[in-house]
Design a protein around this motif. Structure first.
Motif, PDB file in Angstrom:
ATOM      1  N   ARG A 547      72.605  54.175  34.596  1.00  0.00           N
ATOM      2  CA  ARG A 547      72.978  55.471  34.320  1.00  0.00           C
ATOM      3  C   ARG A 547      73.861  55.386  32.849  1.00  0.00           C
ATOM      4  O   ARG A 547      74.376  54.508  32.506  1.00  0.00           O
ATOM      5  N   VAL A 548      73.696  56.255  32.030  1.00  0.00           N
ATOM      6  CA  VAL A 548      74.304  56.210  30.905  1.00  0.00           C
ATOM      7  C   VAL A 548      75.157  57.538  30.668  1.00  0.00           C
ATOM      8  O   VAL A 548      74.505  58.731  30.599  1.00  0.00           O
ATOM      9  N   GLU A 549      76.644  57.567  30.726  1.00  0.00           N
ATOM     10  CA  GLU A 549      77.314  58.817  30.621  1.00  0.00           C
ATOM     11  C   GLU A 549      77.699  58.738  28.953  1.00  0.00           C
ATOM     12  O   GLU A 549      78.471  57.770  28.700  1.00  0.00           O
ATOM     13  N   ARG A 588      79.919  66.007  26.630  1.00  0.00           N
ATOM     14  CA  ARG A 588      79.254  64.982  27.468  1.00  0.00           C
ATOM     15  C   ARG A 588      77.849  65.073  27.883  1.00  0.00           C
ATOM     16  O   ARG A 588      77.494  66.367  27.687  1.00  0.00           O
ATOM     17  N   ALA A 589      77.095  64.358  27.987  1.00  0.00           N
ATOM     18  CA  ALA A 589      75.623  64.083  28.540  1.00  0.00           C
ATOM     19  C   ALA A 589      75.244  63.091  29.404  1.00  0.00           C
ATOM     20  O   ALA A 589      76.017  61.787  29.054  1.00  0.00           O
ATOM     21  N   SER A 590      74.219  62.970  30.125  1.00  0.00           N
ATOM     22  CA  SER A 590      74.131  61.927  31.081  1.00  0.00           C
ATOM     23  C   SER A 590      72.592  61.721  30.973  1.00  0.00           C
ATOM     24  O   SER A 590      71.760  62.486  30.854  1.00  0.00           O
ATOM     25  N   MET A 591      72.284  60.498  30.895  1.00  0.00           N
ATOM     26  CA  MET A 591      70.920  60.078  31.050  1.00  0.00           C
ATOM     27  C   MET A 591      70.674  58.960  32.451  1.00  0.00           C
ATOM     28  O   MET A 591      71.649  58.323  32.926  1.00  0.00           O
ATOM     29  N   TYR A 592      69.306  59.032  32.864  1.00  0.00           N
ATOM     30  CA  TYR A 592      69.235  58.246  34.366  1.00  0.00           C
ATOM     31  C   TYR A 592      68.268  57.332  33.936  1.00  0.00           C
ATOM     32  O   TYR A 592      67.111  57.660  33.016  1.00  0.00           O
TER      33      TYR A 592
END
Length: 748
Positions: A547-549, A588-592
């Motif tokens: 995951r990338v925060e 903030r944003a998140s990738m999975y």
């Protein structure tokens, strides 16, 4: 006639009196020859006395231009500030769950009805105790599989693993080792490597796929007749997220040789459930020099005597390995031994010599009288006259204390040739003392666009028993459809003809069937899905991902690090591969499901005009199932506001004031950023240059008029960033000079 040579093209051109001549010291060449030598095309217009053509080579000024542009790009690229983020293992972090369920319907020969069966499993991978935690659960039989924590490459290519293994009888174990990629048991070579879960792996030799396997529990193993000694193989790993990478495996004997100062450990501790004891085996190899390696080791095993009494046996080991060359021909000598009390010992001497096209390997073993065997020896000779052909002979003898001796030998011929560019032929003929003739021919064709084709033929029992298999496998693994199709025939099997077909759709649904001549059939249908337990709706293609925060912030002090209190920036769009996210109001944003092992460059797109990425490049590279926290520093842009002050100019009319302002130019430069901005003041004397980075600049105020002799001003200034408060500078202009005011005018 003469000949002239053009070394650039290695071409030669015949020159005669018809196509080349001189007149009054002038040199003339016939147009067709000139075109052939120097031009791509030639257009001669005699009416307009016009000649046009394009050179077939780059002239020096173009080469200089290309070189200068390349140099500028390299310098610009090298000057960029690269920030790399990765995920460190954590004490605990929730990971991924892979669900696999399959239903099978089958019937045997002669039966009319089908029996049904099903199986299901759950695999989990996450962070625990700063390592990679793995476990599995068999849903049908309600059993926990191997459960362990793995630390890959924890120290100099060594991996550490400990956990609980087995199903019914759980056994604790620990290992610390350097992976070799293959092992040998009973002269059978098995290639074994760790690969990402869900991977499909091809075994390649000379670029041709010999076999295809799916990973099991994070590993893949190949045991194939085509795997031979002293050959280079490649495992091409196709992860289920579309990534492809290669692992090189060489099956040559390495005798655990180390370079000077290099060390290798192999430690294994395993609980034995039946004896309720722990078995231990450990070796260490250290390179004294580049040629000499010393090895020490010990092991403890549990044994039972004739009265079925349990006892622990401890053995110690020592070994010396020396390798060098004679007249450029390499050789290796290994001398070792193992010792246990009660005259229980063994000594061994191994030698390997390579002389031109010959390779000799010899091994001698002697044993104490505790053993039945007193001595054993092995002699091997391999001859490779030229590429693609080899002849080998192996001789083994075993002597026993009871005065009995056994002798065995075998010999064979191997051929491995690439025919054309798409066809690989491998063939073997082998005969032994107690082995009847065996023959094998293997053909592999890769010329079809979408699939590989292989045909394997094997004759045993002096050619009386025959088996052949024709296989088709999809080349483009993990595209929408992945399939394999096999046809087999055997003259010794009751079900002499069989067909097997498997298909995997989008790495989610799989289907397969097999059918044999006698009527036996089976059909299976399965599903598998990977779930990120932090976001069950995310589309995850591989458990070997991260995951990338993303956190975007204003780097107000220009240190490229997020400091407490720095402003977070919303509405920044960021791309990684095909994924796109936008930071929220908290920046903030998140990738999975971002694949591990790949270096990605984050591509932020800042929608606010007052911010920039500056000279920063943000890179990420995942290495486990944890979360990568990527802080993206946003550089706030500032404005340079200025005022040309003429109040101290004596006897200045309004007309002359306007003329002076019309002839003033402000030039702002930044050497490293190669920035050059030009502007002029308005009729009131104000000027502004926007979207500058907080940094040092050179400001030049230049008077271009003829009415006064005013020298130019060159001043170094420092632009900072203060929110909602732009930088303001006043330049006082008189008949004699231009000066930067130390204090800002109130009216500005």
């Amino acid at each position: 006639s003469k000949r002239v040579f053009i070394s650039r093209t290695n071409k030669s051109y015949k020159i005669t009196d018809e196509n080349i001549f001189t007149e009054n010291s002038d040199f003339f060449i016939e147009s067709s020859l000139f075109k052939e030598m120097f031009l791509l095309n030639l257009d001669v217009n005699e009416n307009k006395l016009l000649i046009k053509g394009d050179l077939n080579f780059n002239p020096p000024f173009e080469i200089d231009h290309y070189l200068n542009r390349s140099r500028e790009r390299l310098l610009e690229e090298n000057s960029r500030n690269r920030i790399l983020y990765t995920n460190d293992n954590s004490l605990f972090d929730v990971g991924y769950l892979k669900t696999r369920f399959n239903t099978e319907f089958s019937k045997s020969s002669g039966e009319k009805s089908f029996d049904s069966n099903w199986n299901g499993s759950l695999d989990y991978r996450g962070n625990l105790l700063y390592g990679e935690f793995n476990t599995s659960y068999d849903v049908k039989i309600d059993e926990l599989g191997d459960t362990y924590i793995y630390y890959p490459d924890i120290w100099k290519n060594h991996s550490l693993e400990f956990g609980s293994y087995g199903t019914v009888s759980r056994e604790l174990g620990l290992s610390f080792r350097k992976e070799k990629g293959y092992f040998i048991e009973n002269d059978v070579i098995t290639i074994r490597e760790s690969v990402p879960l869900g991977s499909k792996v091809e075994l390649l030799y000379m670029g041709f796929p010999l076999d295809v396997m799916n990973e099991e529990n994070g590993f893949v193993e190949f045991t194939n007749r085509e795997i031979k000694r002293d050959r280079d193989y490649v495992l091409r790993v196709h992860t289920d997220d579309g990534r492809i990478y290669d692992i090189a495996v060489n099956t040559a004997r390495d005798f655990n040789l180390q370079n000077a100062g290099q060390v290798e450990y192999n430690l294994d501790i395993r609980e034995e459930h039946d004896s309720e004891n722990y078995n231990f085996a450990g070796n260490i190899y250290y390179g004294i020099t580049d040629n000499l390696t010393v090895g020490l080791g010990a092991k403890k095993v549990t044994e039972y005597d004739v009265y079925d009494r349990k006892q622990s046996v401890v053995a110690s080991m020592g070994e010396l390995v020396y390798s060098n060359t004679i007249f450029k021909n390499p050789y290796t000598i290994a001398l070792g031994g193992e010792y246990v009390e009660d005259n229980r010992y063994s000594h061994n001497l191994q030698t390997k010599f390579d002389i031109y096209n010959f390779s000799f390997y010899n091994a001698y073993y002697t044993y104490g009288d505790y053993y039945n065997e007193s001595r054993s020896a092995e002699y091997s000779v391999k001859y490779t006259p030229f590429s693609g052909y080899s002849f080998d002979y192996n001789y083994r003898v075993n002597e026993y204390y009871e005065d009995s001796t056994t002798i065995d030998y075998d010999y064979g011929v191997s051929i491995y040739k690439s025919l054309m560019k798409d066809l690989l032929l491998t063939a073997d003929v082998r005969k032994g003392r107690d082995l009847k003739h065996e023959y094998s021919i293997y053909l592999n064709y890769t010329g079809f666009h979408n699939f590989n084709t292989s045909l394997q033929n094997l004759w045993t029992n002096d050619g009386r028993d025959y088996n052949t298999t024709l296989s088709f496998t999809n080349k483009n693994f993990w595209e929408t459809v992945d399939f394999s199709l096999d046809f087999s025939y055997s003259n010794r099997s009751e079900n002499s003809i069989s067909v097997r077909f498997t298909i995997d759709y989008d790495n989610f649904i799989n289907f397969g069937f097999s059918k044999e001549k006698g009527g036996a059939e089976s059909y299976n249908l399965g599903v598998n899905r990977i779930i990120d337990l932090k976001n069950v709706t995310a589309n995850i293609e591989s458990m070997d991902s991260s995951r990338v925060e993303i956190i975007t912030f204003v780097d107000s002090n220009d240190n490229y690090k997020y400091d407490e209190g720095e402003e977070l920036v919303e509405n920044v769009a960021v791309e990684i591969g095909s994924q796109k996210v936008v930071t929220d109001e908290e920046g903030r944003a998140s990738m999975y499901g971002v694949p591990n092992g790949i270096l990605y460059e984050l591509k932020p797109r800042i929608k606010k005009p007052s911010y920039s990425m500056g000279n920063n490049v943000i890179l990420i590279k995942g290495k486990n199932t944890g979360t990568i926290t990527a802080h993206i520093p946003i550089t706030p842009l500032t404005n340079l506001e200025g005022f040309i002050n003429l109040d101290d100019f004596e006897e200045l009319s309004e007309e002359l004031k306007n003329e002076i302002l019309e002839n003033v130019v402000i030039k702002v430069t930044h050497k490293e950023r190669k920035l050059e901005e030009l502007t002029m003041p308005d009729e009131m004397g104000y000027f502004e240059i926007s979207e500058l980075f907080p940094d040092g600049y050179n400001v030049e105020v230049i008077y271009l008029g003829d009415d006064f002799d005013i020298p130019n001003l060159s001043e170094q200034i420092k632009l900072g960033y203060v929110e909602n408060n732009p930088q303001k500078f006043v330049f006082n202009v008189t008949k004699n000079k231009i000066a930067l005011a130390k204090k800002k005018k109130e009216k500005i």
